[in-house]
Enzyme design. Sequence first.
Site, PDB file in Angstrom:
ATOM      1  N   TYR B 283       2.268  -4.379   1.100  1.00  0.00           N
ATOM      2  CA  TYR B 283       1.606  -3.091   1.320  1.00  0.00           C
ATOM      3  C   TYR B 283       2.006  -2.167   0.175  1.00  0.00           C
ATOM      4  CZ  TYR B 283      -0.648   0.429   4.274  1.00  0.00           C
ATOM      5  OH  TYR B 283      -1.507   1.359   4.795  1.00  0.00           O
ATOM      6  N   TYR B 331      -7.628  -1.537  -5.187  1.00  0.00           N
ATOM      7  CA  TYR B 331      -8.759  -2.235  -4.539  1.00  0.00           C
ATOM      8  C   TYR B 331      -9.368  -1.376  -3.431  1.00  0.00           C
ATOM      9  CZ  TYR B 331     -10.011  -5.308  -0.474  1.00  0.00           C
ATOM     10  OH  TYR B 331     -10.531  -5.854   0.664  1.00  0.00           O
TER      11      TYR B 331
END
Lengths: 131, 384
Positions: B283, B331
């Site tokens: 993450y 992204y």
Amino acid sequence: MTNEETIENGYGDALSAPFWQAAKEHKLLLQQCGNCSHFQFYPRPYCLECQSDDVSWVEASGKGTVYSQTTVHVQVSPDFNPPYTVVLVELEEGPRLLGHVSEGEPAIGDQVTIDWNEREDKPPLPVFSVA
Amino acid sequence: MGQVNDSPIYIAGVAETPLGEVHDQTELSMVALAAREALDEAGMTLKDVDGIFVNYMGEEGSVQVAEYLGIQPRYADSSDLGGAAFEAFVHHAMNAVSNGRCEVALICYASRQRTRRSRSMAPRGDDDSLTAQFQGAYGLPSPIGHYAMIAARHMHQYGTTSEQLAEIAVAARKWAQKNPKAWKQDPLTIEDVLNSRMISTPLHRDDCCLVTDGGGAIIVTTQERARNAAKKAIRVLGAGESHTHWHISQMPDLTVSAGQVSGREAFGQAGITPADVDVLVPYDSFTITVLMALEDLGFCAKGEGGAFVEGGRLAPGGSLPAMTMGGGLSYNHPGALGLLLLVEAVRQLRWEADGRQIEDAEIAVAHGVGGVFSTSGTVVLARD
């Protein structure tokens, strides 16, 4: 003064009201356990170390060390005008407290002492000055 | 007592929702689209789903989503572990499925936080909450101020530098350039990151993840049910979760995250070590989030994360490919990235990640982090 009275008279919740009451006199309170001497903050109904009910408010030395800090460069709400520094101070007694800086430009590891910022609608807020 | 999770558990389908800026769907319709696509991959339909796992989909989230999809589950979970909830959901689903409490678990999420402009850095908490009394009063931006304090402490204690943190953002961007779905594709250098606007020292704008719309769905099921999958099912080898604090003043050690526990649990159950990991999907809410994960999961020693990421180790061609879809930094970051970490890990292990595929990838780790560096969930996946 009991918790019920302080809540009626002021700021805070059922457990924190005594802290804010003392803040009006510029006294920094922490909870200490009468059984194992552990200090804790924010307040809980019993000691997290030994689960004893024998916790009471004691006045802290007001001395501590900057454990970490950040200087905020963005406006997150109308209440705060950047840039401003928020410090996380490790008090001599152990617990950590957030604070603003009333005086000086601290670095991590610096000694600081408790100070108070007066607020219009709430009790004074604990802040720190570089010792 | 024998090992609880001795029956193999698989992820049989994965899907992204529409990504980026989504104007023609709602959060619920996005979830529905992703759920159908993931179920297609699994060779299943909504009628097969008997377990549902949802975070951030409103009050009683699993109830709202299940109704929208026409599902009446026999196992439901809306545990809020922030962005790490989805790795925790794999942990929960693994236990539920292996104990026969449900057979087909749908884990899903969608957000339109970019289109709605709903993201705020204002401190959280009602006026008389502990958070308002002792944290909000100082205007610490949420969540970045907390991550900033963690980064500052890590720098102080271990000599970690802003250049080293910037390496992580640059690695994510290089991966994003190989992913047509990535929001940011333009070149990024360490200098660019250091020259980007300071938000909360020591974190610059380019140390921070994106704010985009997005989400996804995955299907967790038994080995037997996964045999009908249209695409290769990927085995869940291990999973774990933990959390350390809600208020930054209560985090026991600012340089140690809940990932130490979630990683130990997941790696231990899987019987692997960091050396076995071919692809890491951590993450990356902030660059510091990845750096601490590398240490807490044992890819390097505590304090050595800065040196570890130097020289493009996480970037294409590096020895530990990480954030291979471009991450939350480049992204997509729909407020909670945890589900999309699992989607990427599965695609890498199916060998269908096209231009960003890690050759012969057999073991991937998705590592979620949520809250104000509060929560962690780790999932070890394997191609078998």
